[in-house]
Scaffold this active site. Structure first.
Site, mmCIF file in Angstrom:
data_model
loop_
_atom_site.group_PDB
_atom_site.id
_atom_site.type_symbol
_atom_site.label_atom_id
_atom_site.label_comp_id
_atom_site.label_asym_id
_atom_site.label_seq_id
_atom_site.Cartn_x
_atom_site.Cartn_y
_atom_site.Cartn_z
ATOM 1 N N ARG A 78 0.814 -1.064 0.105
ATOM 2 C CA ARG A 78 -0.070 -0.059 0.095
ATOM 3 C C ARG A 78 1.099 1.328 -0.057
ATOM 4 O O ARG A 78 1.751 1.366 0.860
ATOM 5 C CB ARG A 78 -0.926 -0.015 1.288
ATOM 6 C CG ARG A 78 -1.564 1.220 1.301
ATOM 7 C CD ARG A 78 -2.409 1.514 2.640
ATOM 8 N NE ARG A 78 -3.102 2.673 2.814
ATOM 9 C CZ ARG A 78 -2.976 3.443 3.855
ATOM 10 N NH1 ARG A 78 -2.439 3.150 4.874
ATOM 11 N NH2 ARG A 78 -3.538 4.607 3.869
ATOM 12 N N HIS A 122 -3.013 10.990 0.905
ATOM 13 C CA HIS A 122 -2.253 10.720 2.194
ATOM 14 C C HIS A 122 -1.839 12.060 2.486
ATOM 15 O O HIS A 122 -0.737 12.456 2.898
ATOM 16 C CB HIS A 122 -1.331 9.690 2.055
ATOM 17 C CG HIS A 122 -1.043 8.955 3.213
ATOM 18 N ND1 HIS A 122 -1.222 7.802 3.635
ATOM 19 C CD2 HIS A 122 -0.828 9.362 4.656
ATOM 20 C CE1 HIS A 122 -0.922 7.294 4.791
ATOM 21 N NE2 HIS A 122 -0.909 8.572 5.398
ATOM 22 N N GLU A 167 -7.257 8.404 6.365
ATOM 23 C CA GLU A 167 -7.627 9.047 7.440
ATOM 24 C C GLU A 167 -8.162 10.445 7.567
ATOM 25 O O GLU A 167 -7.499 11.537 8.122
ATOM 26 C CB GLU A 167 -6.291 9.038 8.578
ATOM 27 C CG GLU A 167 -5.867 7.716 8.818
ATOM 28 C CD GLU A 167 -4.833 7.523 10.081
ATOM 29 O OE1 GLU A 167 -4.688 8.789 10.492
ATOM 30 O OE2 GLU A 167 -4.289 6.624 10.365
ATOM 31 N N ASN A 293 -7.232 1.678 9.815
ATOM 32 C CA ASN A 293 -5.681 2.019 10.561
ATOM 33 C C ASN A 293 -6.111 1.875 12.207
ATOM 34 O O ASN A 293 -6.837 2.562 12.645
ATOM 35 C CB ASN A 293 -5.467 3.298 10.167
ATOM 36 C CG ASN A 293 -5.199 3.636 8.568
ATOM 37 O OD1 ASN A 293 -5.077 2.329 7.971
ATOM 38 N ND2 ASN A 293 -4.639 4.829 8.205
ATOM 39 N N TYR A 295 -4.287 2.015 15.929
ATOM 40 C CA TYR A 295 -2.947 2.154 16.991
ATOM 41 C C TYR A 295 -3.301 1.889 18.389
ATOM 42 O O TYR A 295 -2.550 1.436 19.007
ATOM 43 C CB TYR A 295 -2.229 3.492 16.801
ATOM 44 C CG TYR A 295 -1.640 3.654 15.147
ATOM 45 C CD1 TYR A 295 -2.232 4.044 14.047
ATOM 46 C CD2 TYR A 295 -0.510 2.753 15.051
ATOM 47 C CE1 TYR A 295 -1.869 3.695 12.900
ATOM 48 C CE2 TYR A 295 0.284 3.065 13.744
ATOM 49 C CZ TYR A 295 -0.732 3.421 12.542
ATOM 50 O OH TYR A 295 0.128 3.358 11.606
ATOM 51 N N GLU A 355 -3.341 -0.191 8.340
ATOM 52 C CA GLU A 355 -2.311 0.241 8.998
ATOM 53 C C GLU A 355 -2.108 -0.470 10.414
ATOM 54 O O GLU A 355 -3.341 -0.374 11.118
ATOM 55 C CB GLU A 355 -1.985 1.645 9.148
ATOM 56 C CG GLU A 355 -1.668 2.602 7.937
ATOM 57 C CD GLU A 355 -1.576 3.915 8.200
ATOM 58 O OE1 GLU A 355 -1.196 4.386 9.443
ATOM 59 O OE2 GLU A 355 -1.500 4.814 7.127
HETATM 60 C C1 GCO Z 1 -1.485 7.897 10.426
HETATM 61 C C2 GCO Z 1 -1.024 7.694 9.066
HETATM 62 C C3 GCO Z 1 0.577 7.251 8.703
HETATM 63 C C4 GCO Z 1 1.522 7.497 9.989
HETATM 64 C C5 GCO Z 1 1.218 5.938 10.980
HETATM 65 C C6 GCO Z 1 2.066 6.498 12.232
HETATM 66 O O1 GCO Z 1 -1.931 6.851 10.517
HETATM 67 O O2 GCO Z 1 -1.108 8.865 10.944
HETATM 68 O O3 GCO Z 1 -1.623 7.302 7.973
HETATM 69 O O4 GCO Z 1 1.015 8.065 7.782
HETATM 70 O O5 GCO Z 1 2.770 7.724 9.954
HETATM 71 O O6 GCO Z 1 -0.063 6.225 11.217
HETATM 72 O O7 GCO Z 1 1.466 7.788 13.067
#
Ligand code: GCO
Length: 451
Positions: A78, A122, A167, A293, A295, A355
């Site tokens: 990707r 992006h 995002e 995505n 985290y 992600e």
């Molecule tokens: C985001 C973006 C990425 C970041 C990654 C780490 O999710 O913020 O898609 O470009 O670099 O997630 O923060």
């Protein structure tokens, strides 16, 4: 062999990157300025004064970088197309050299048996469009559709999955409200036009890609399970507002064809002056996958008195922390996937994890191995609970420009020495290669990303 659950035949493992974070060559071959070029060069915006001017020099090192992906045995890559390489001012004729670069990249992936998953936006909006109002201007959505058509016409026969926007919530919140990302705005009221024009751009791009490509289309949101700080009415209310803006605002209009309840606080104007007749039909055209995505979860409390935001994010204690001080909560990914299924039911298309990854500097990075393994187990748990997931792309192939943090956060399976551009695969690279090797091909031998 990694101690991981089995994934179904055809499930794809890949890696993710983004143009401004890895390419460099920001003034070569006709590329125009983006808002990130402007923002990164503004004093005090980026830690250490870093910019994406050079980054990983991927623009010139793309062939050896694709060889790294092939060495992984990844089934998918990707990456994002830089709009300012295609149309330097965001409109008008194509910059042939820019489009030729991505044409070579896609052919290079095909030659290595790797599926191209292409993100059209992006965050690197052409600066010339920002000068005309950016996403606050409805015309920008029209320009995005024209850009999508140009890219679809050239690459559409080989791309395996389109991601229109990456995002949009983060781009809206950090770029237009908090001002810590490009374009660096602090819009404290009347933000709905930015939200709506991003969504309209997505919808118009879906139409453009339908005309120029047979590949499935999605968009990638950063989702986060929301944890209220307490059972108090104030914290519960704040958590509900945060859940609406981060998790529903850029998904309900696409999957339900309607904004989530409570969105009206985003404007003081009459919503009908912003949301035109027919817009929601364009926005809610069917998509064939949803990019996720992930985290970490978000612990939300009522804001302190006088605070301008209707919620406060609190640190999450009691979990391992990445080098970015983000909590490691793999079960949060299971929670958000099953939560999406509960909210959208049969309107939820198959999921792609577009992600998932962590900032960790060590070459011998057991931390990153454990992180990815935890998220993969969470994905498998969600699939066992009935969520359809077709692929997983880890963030990221290379250490790269991490927005406001510059080069101080390292997310790569591959370490980059930014003085020499030397690439050094971390231990996680070899481990993830075993994960990719264990992927079972679909019965037809060459699985489609949407399975
Ligand atoms: C985001 C973006 C990425 C970041 C990654 C780490 O999710 O913020 O898609 O470009 O670099 O997630 O923060």
């Amino acid at each position: 062999m990694p101690d991981l659950p089995q994934f179904p035949p055809g499930f794809r493992f890949g890696v993710s990157t983004a143009a401004y974070q890895i390419e460099g060559a920001v003034a070569e071959d006709g590329r125009g300025a983006s808002i990130w070029d402007t923002f990164a060069h503004a004093p005090g915006r980026i830690r250490g004064g870093d910019t994406g001017d050079v980054a990983c020099e991927h623009y010139h090192r793309w062939e050896s970088d694709l060889d790294l992906i092939a060495r992984l045995g990844a089934g998918a890559y990707r990456f994002s197309v830089a709009w300012p390489r295609i149309q330097p001012t965001g409109s008008g004729p194509v910059n042939a050299a820019g489009l030729d670069f991505y044409d070579r990249l896609v052919d290079g992936l095909a030659a290595r048996g790797i599926d191209p998953l292409v993100t059209l936006f992006h965050w690197d909006l052409p600066q010339a469009l920002q000068d005309e109002g950016g996403w606050n201007n409805r015309d920008t959505a029209m320009r995005f559709a024209e850009y999508a058509e140009l890219v679809g016409e050239r690459l559409g026969d080989r791309v395996k999955l389109w991601i229109t926007l990456n995002e949009p919530y983060i781009h809206f919140a950090l770029g237009h409200v908090q001002g810590v990302h490009a374009p660096g705005l602090n819009m404290l009221t009347d933000q709905l036009p930015v939200v709506h024009h991003l969504l309209l751009a997505h919808g118009l791009a879906v139409s453009a890609l339908r005309r120029t490509s047979s590949a499935p289309v999605t968009l990638a949101n950063n989702y986060s399970p929301v944890w209220p700080a307490s059972a108090s009415d104030e914290d519960q209310m704040a958590a509900a507002v945060y859940d609406m803006v981060q998790n529903h605002l850029f998904t309900d209009p696409i999957l339900f064809g309607a904004y989530p309840p409570g969105y009206e606080f985003l404007t003081t104007a009459d919503v009908d002056s912003i949301i035109m007749e027919g817009d929601l039909e364009v926005i809610s055209q069917p998509i064939q996958a949803l990019g996720v995505n992930y985290y970490n979860p978000s612990l939300i409390a009522a804001p302190p008195p006088g605070d301008l935001l209707p919620f406060a994010r609190l640190p999450i204690e009691g979990y391992p922390q990445t080098a970015f001080d983000w909590p490691v909560v793999p079960d949060g990914l299971r929670q958000l996937l099953t939560g999406l299924k509960e909210r959208y039911g049969d309107k939820l298309p198959p999921i792609w994890i577009t992600e998932s990854g962590c900032s960790w500097p060590d070459i011998d990075d057991q931390f990153r191995i454990d992180y990815i393994a935890g998220d993969l187990r969470a994905v498998r748990d969600a699939m066992d609970a009935g969520v359809e997931v077709h692929g997983y792309c880890t963030w990221s192939l290379l250490d790269n420009f991490e927005w406001a943090e510059g080069y101080h956060q390292r997310f790569g399976l591959v370490h980059v020495d930014f003085d020499t551009q030397e690439r050094t695969p971390r231990r996680s690279f070899e481990w993830y290669g075993q994960v990719c090797a264990a992927a079972a091909p679909s019965p037809d031998g060459h699985p489609d990303p949407t399975g």
